[in-house]
Design a protein around this motif. Structure first.
Motif, PDB file in Angstrom:
ATOM      1  N   SER A  84       0.834  -1.203   0.000  1.00 58.15           N
ATOM      2  CA  SER A  84       0.000   0.000   0.000  1.00 58.15           C
ATOM      3  C   SER A  84       0.865   1.249   0.000  1.00 58.15           C
ATOM      4  CB  SER A  84      -0.918   0.004   1.225  1.00 58.15           C
ATOM      5  OG  SER A  84      -1.785  -1.095   1.186  1.00 58.15           O
ATOM      6  N   GLU A  85       1.911   1.230   0.800  1.00 55.27           N
ATOM      7  CA  GLU A  85       2.811   2.380   0.861  1.00 55.27           C
ATOM      8  C   GLU A  85       3.484   2.599  -0.496  1.00 55.27           C
ATOM      9  OE1 GLU A  85       6.694   4.005   3.347  1.00 55.27           O
ATOM     10  OE2 GLU A  85       5.663   2.200   4.020  1.00 55.27           O
ATOM     11  N   ARG A  86       3.889   1.516  -1.143  1.00 54.93           N
ATOM     12  CA  ARG A  86       4.520   1.617  -2.461  1.00 54.93           C
ATOM     13  C   ARG A  86       3.524   2.198  -3.482  1.00 54.93           C
ATOM     14  NH1 ARG A  86       6.990  -2.914  -2.419  1.00 54.93           N
ATOM     15  NH2 ARG A  86       5.271  -4.207  -3.131  1.00 54.93           N
ATOM     16  N   LEU A  87       2.272   1.738  -3.422  1.00 53.36           N
ATOM     17  CA  LEU A  87       1.249   2.254  -4.332  1.00 53.36           C
ATOM     18  C   LEU A  87       1.050   3.753  -4.126  1.00 53.36           C
ATOM     19  CD1 LEU A  87      -1.027   2.059  -6.398  1.00 53.36           C
ATOM     20  CD2 LEU A  87      -2.528   1.269  -4.544  1.00 53.36           C
ATOM     21  N   VAL A  88       0.921   4.175  -2.890  1.00 50.00           N
ATOM     22  CA  VAL A  88       0.729   5.593  -2.591  1.00 50.00           C
ATOM     23  C   VAL A  88       1.933   6.399  -3.071  1.00 50.00           C
ATOM     24  CG1 VAL A  88       0.523   7.279  -0.719  1.00 50.00           C
ATOM     25  CG2 VAL A  88      -0.906   5.234  -0.715  1.00 50.00           C
ATOM     26  N   ASN A  89       3.135   5.892  -2.850  1.00 49.60           N
ATOM     27  CA  ASN A  89       4.342   6.588  -3.299  1.00 49.60           C
ATOM     28  C   ASN A  89       4.394   6.695  -4.824  1.00 49.60           C
ATOM     29  OD1 ASN A  89       5.231   6.997  -0.684  1.00 49.60           O
ATOM     30  ND2 ASN A  89       6.522   5.174  -0.665  1.00 49.60           N
ATOM     31  N   GLN A  90       4.006   5.637  -5.521  1.00 49.05           N
ATOM     32  CA  GLN A  90       4.015   5.659  -6.985  1.00 49.05           C
ATOM     33  C   GLN A  90       2.963   6.624  -7.528  1.00 49.05           C
ATOM     34  OE1 GLN A  90       3.607   1.499  -7.915  1.00 49.05           O
ATOM     35  NE2 GLN A  90       5.822   1.231  -8.140  1.00 49.05           N
ATOM     36  N   LEU A  91       1.805   6.654  -6.889  1.00 47.71           N
ATOM     37  CA  LEU A  91       0.767   7.601  -7.316  1.00 47.71           C
ATOM     38  C   LEU A  91       1.236   9.034  -7.104  1.00 47.71           C
ATOM     39  CD1 LEU A  91      -2.422   5.813  -5.945  1.00 47.71           C
ATOM     40  CD2 LEU A  91      -1.751   6.066  -8.345  1.00 47.71           C
ATOM     41  N   ASN A  92       1.852   9.294  -5.953  1.00 41.91           N
ATOM     42  CA  ASN A  92       2.390  10.636  -5.691  1.00 41.91           C
ATOM     43  C   ASN A  92       3.467  11.009  -6.702  1.00 41.91           C
ATOM     44  OD1 ASN A  92       0.852  11.553  -3.453  1.00 41.91           O
ATOM     45  ND2 ASN A  92       2.009  10.227  -2.104  1.00 41.91           N
ATOM     46  N   ALA A  93       4.350  10.061  -7.015  1.00 44.84           N
ATOM     47  CA  ALA A  93       5.430  10.320  -7.971  1.00 44.84           C
ATOM     48  C   ALA A  93       4.878  10.607  -9.371  1.00 44.84           C
ATOM     49  CB  ALA A  93       6.386   9.129  -8.018  1.00 44.84           C
ATOM     50  N   ALA A  94       3.731  10.029  -9.685  1.00 40.23           N
ATOM     51  CA  ALA A  94       3.112  10.244 -10.999  1.00 40.23           C
ATOM     52  C   ALA A  94       2.269  11.521 -11.031  1.00 40.23           C
ATOM     53  CB  ALA A  94       2.245   9.041 -11.364  1.00 40.23           C
ATOM     54  N   GLY A  95       2.267  12.269  -9.934  1.00 41.13           N
ATOM     55  CA  GLY A  95       1.492  13.506  -9.878  1.00 41.13           C
ATOM     56  C   GLY A  95       0.025  13.287  -9.554  1.00 41.13           C
ATOM     57  N   LEU A  96      -0.303  12.119  -9.038  1.00 38.01           N
ATOM     58  CA  LEU A  96      -1.691  11.774  -8.718  1.00 38.01           C
ATOM     59  C   LEU A  96      -1.923  11.853  -7.209  1.00 38.01           C
ATOM     60  CD1 LEU A  96      -1.941   8.771 -11.186  1.00 38.01           C
ATOM     61  CD2 LEU A  96      -2.798  11.095 -11.527  1.00 38.01           C
ATOM     62  N   THR A  97      -1.494  12.957  -6.637  1.00 34.12           N
ATOM     63  CA  THR A  97      -1.556  13.151  -5.188  1.00 34.12           C
ATOM     64  C   THR A  97      -2.985  13.101  -4.658  1.00 34.12           C
ATOM     65  OG1 THR A  97       0.412  14.512  -5.367  1.00 34.12           O
ATOM     66  CG2 THR A  97      -0.813  14.671  -3.314  1.00 34.12           C
ATOM     67  N   ASP A  98      -3.924  13.679  -5.386  1.00 38.62           N
ATOM     68  CA  ASP A  98      -5.323  13.674  -4.937  1.00 38.62           C
ATOM     69  C   ASP A  98      -5.864  12.245  -4.850  1.00 38.62           C
ATOM     70  OD1 ASP A  98      -5.396  16.431  -4.737  1.00 38.62           O
ATOM     71  OD2 ASP A  98      -6.300  16.710  -6.706  1.00 38.62           O
ATOM     72  N   ILE A  99      -5.507  11.418  -5.816  1.00 39.77           N
ATOM     73  CA  ILE A  99      -5.971  10.032  -5.814  1.00 39.77           C
ATOM     74  C   ILE A  99      -5.294   9.258  -4.684  1.00 39.77           C
ATOM     75  CG2 ILE A  99      -6.016   7.873  -7.135  1.00 39.77           C
ATOM     76  CD1 ILE A  99      -6.321   9.613  -9.661  1.00 39.77           C
ATOM     77  N   ALA A 100      -3.999   9.479  -4.476  1.00 39.39           N
ATOM     78  CA  ALA A 100      -3.296   8.817  -3.379  1.00 39.39           C
ATOM     79  C   ALA A 100      -3.918   9.196  -2.034  1.00 39.39           C
ATOM     80  CB  ALA A 100      -1.808   9.187  -3.400  1.00 39.39           C
ATOM     81  N   ARG A 101      -4.198  10.466  -1.858  1.00 39.36           N
ATOM     82  CA  ARG A 101      -4.811  10.938  -0.609  1.00 39.36           C
ATOM     83  C   ARG A 101      -6.198  10.330  -0.417  1.00 39.36           C
ATOM     84  NH1 ARG A 101      -5.316  16.141  -1.598  1.00 39.36           N
ATOM     85  NH2 ARG A 101      -3.100  16.473  -1.368  1.00 39.36           N
ATOM     86  N   ALA A 102      -6.944  10.232  -1.499  1.00 35.68           N
ATOM     87  CA  ALA A 102      -8.291   9.659  -1.432  1.00 35.68           C
ATOM     88  C   ALA A 102      -8.241   8.187  -1.017  1.00 35.68           C
ATOM     89  CB  ALA A 102      -8.992   9.806  -2.776  1.00 35.68           C
ATOM     90  N   LEU A 103      -7.240   7.459  -1.493  1.00 34.27           N
ATOM     91  CA  LEU A 103      -7.095   6.063  -1.081  1.00 34.27           C
ATOM     92  C   LEU A 103      -6.826   5.952   0.413  1.00 34.27           C
ATOM     93  CD1 LEU A 103      -4.951   4.475  -3.933  1.00 34.27           C
ATOM     94  CD2 LEU A 103      -7.311   3.938  -3.339  1.00 34.27           C
ATOM     95  N   VAL A 104      -5.933   6.778   0.897  1.00 32.47           N
ATOM     96  CA  VAL A 104      -5.575   6.734   2.315  1.00 32.47           C
ATOM     97  C   VAL A 104      -6.768   7.121   3.190  1.00 32.47           C
ATOM     98  CG1 VAL A 104      -4.110   7.778   4.094  1.00 32.47           C
ATOM     99  CG2 VAL A 104      -3.127   7.151   1.883  1.00 32.47           C
ATOM    100  N   GLN A 105      -7.544   8.087   2.739  1.00 36.22           N
ATOM    101  CA  GLN A 105      -8.661   8.602   3.527  1.00 36.22           C
ATOM    102  C   GLN A 105      -9.988   7.918   3.209  1.00 36.22           C
ATOM    103  OE1 GLN A 105      -8.562  12.818   2.703  1.00 36.22           O
ATOM    104  NE2 GLN A 105      -6.723  13.110   3.929  1.00 36.22           N
ATOM    105  N   TYR A 106      -9.966   6.911   2.332  1.00 32.20           N
ATOM    106  CA  TYR A 106     -11.196   6.216   1.914  1.00 32.20           C
ATOM    107  C   TYR A 106     -12.251   7.217   1.440  1.00 32.20           C
ATOM    108  CZ  TYR A 106      -9.083   2.255   4.286  1.00 32.20           C
ATOM    109  OH  TYR A 106      -8.213   1.274   4.675  1.00 32.20           O
ATOM    110  N   ASP A 107     -11.829   8.171   0.659  1.00 25.80           N
ATOM    111  CA  ASP A 107     -12.703   9.244   0.185  1.00 25.80           C
ATOM    112  C   ASP A 107     -13.113   8.970  -1.258  1.00 25.80           C
ATOM    113  OD1 ASP A 107     -14.044  11.554  -0.407  1.00 25.80           O
ATOM    114  OD2 ASP A 107     -12.312  12.884  -0.150  1.00 25.80           O
ATOM    115  N   LYS A 108     -14.331   8.474  -1.457  1.00 24.54           N
ATOM    116  CA  LYS A 108     -14.813   8.141  -2.794  1.00 24.54           C
ATOM    117  C   LYS A 108     -15.264   9.361  -3.583  1.00 24.54           C
ATOM    118  CE  LYS A 108     -16.290   3.602  -1.354  1.00 24.54           C
ATOM    119  NZ  LYS A 108     -17.418   2.699  -1.126  1.00 24.54           N
TER     120      LYS A 108
END
Length: 86
Positions: A10-34
């Motif tokens: 999960s941490e690797r996925l969040v880091n890869q999403l952040n690295a790809a500029g998909l910070t909003d999506i990474a944050r939404a995953l962590v916060q369970y924000d649909k």
């Protein structure tokens, strides 16, 4: 795919999403924000099930930028590709 912030995958996925500029999506995953994307919509109306929608309840969304939806979908497709490579 996201389980907890302590999970290495999960941490690797969040880091890869952040690295790809998909910070909003990474944050939404962590916060369970649909509905993370809803903040970008300036004009929106939530219609209750008892209101006028024959199909039930839901959102009516109006965005001034016609490319907004396509951009959002491209981000989600990229996030999906990144997640499927995990």
């Amino acid at each position: 795919m996201y389980d907890s912030p302590d999970d290495e995958e999960s941490e690797r996925l969040v880091n890869q999403l952040n690295a790809a500029g998909l910070t909003d999506i990474a944050r939404a995953l962590v916060q369970y924000d649909k509905t993370w994307w809803l903040g970008g919509v300036e004009h929106k109306v939530y219609i209750e099930p008892e209101a006028s929608m024959v199909s039930g309840e839901g959102w009516s969304l109006y965005h001034e930028d016609p490319g907004w939806f396509d951009h959002l979908m491209a981000q989600l497709r990229t996030a999906g590709k990144i997640a499927s490579q995990q």
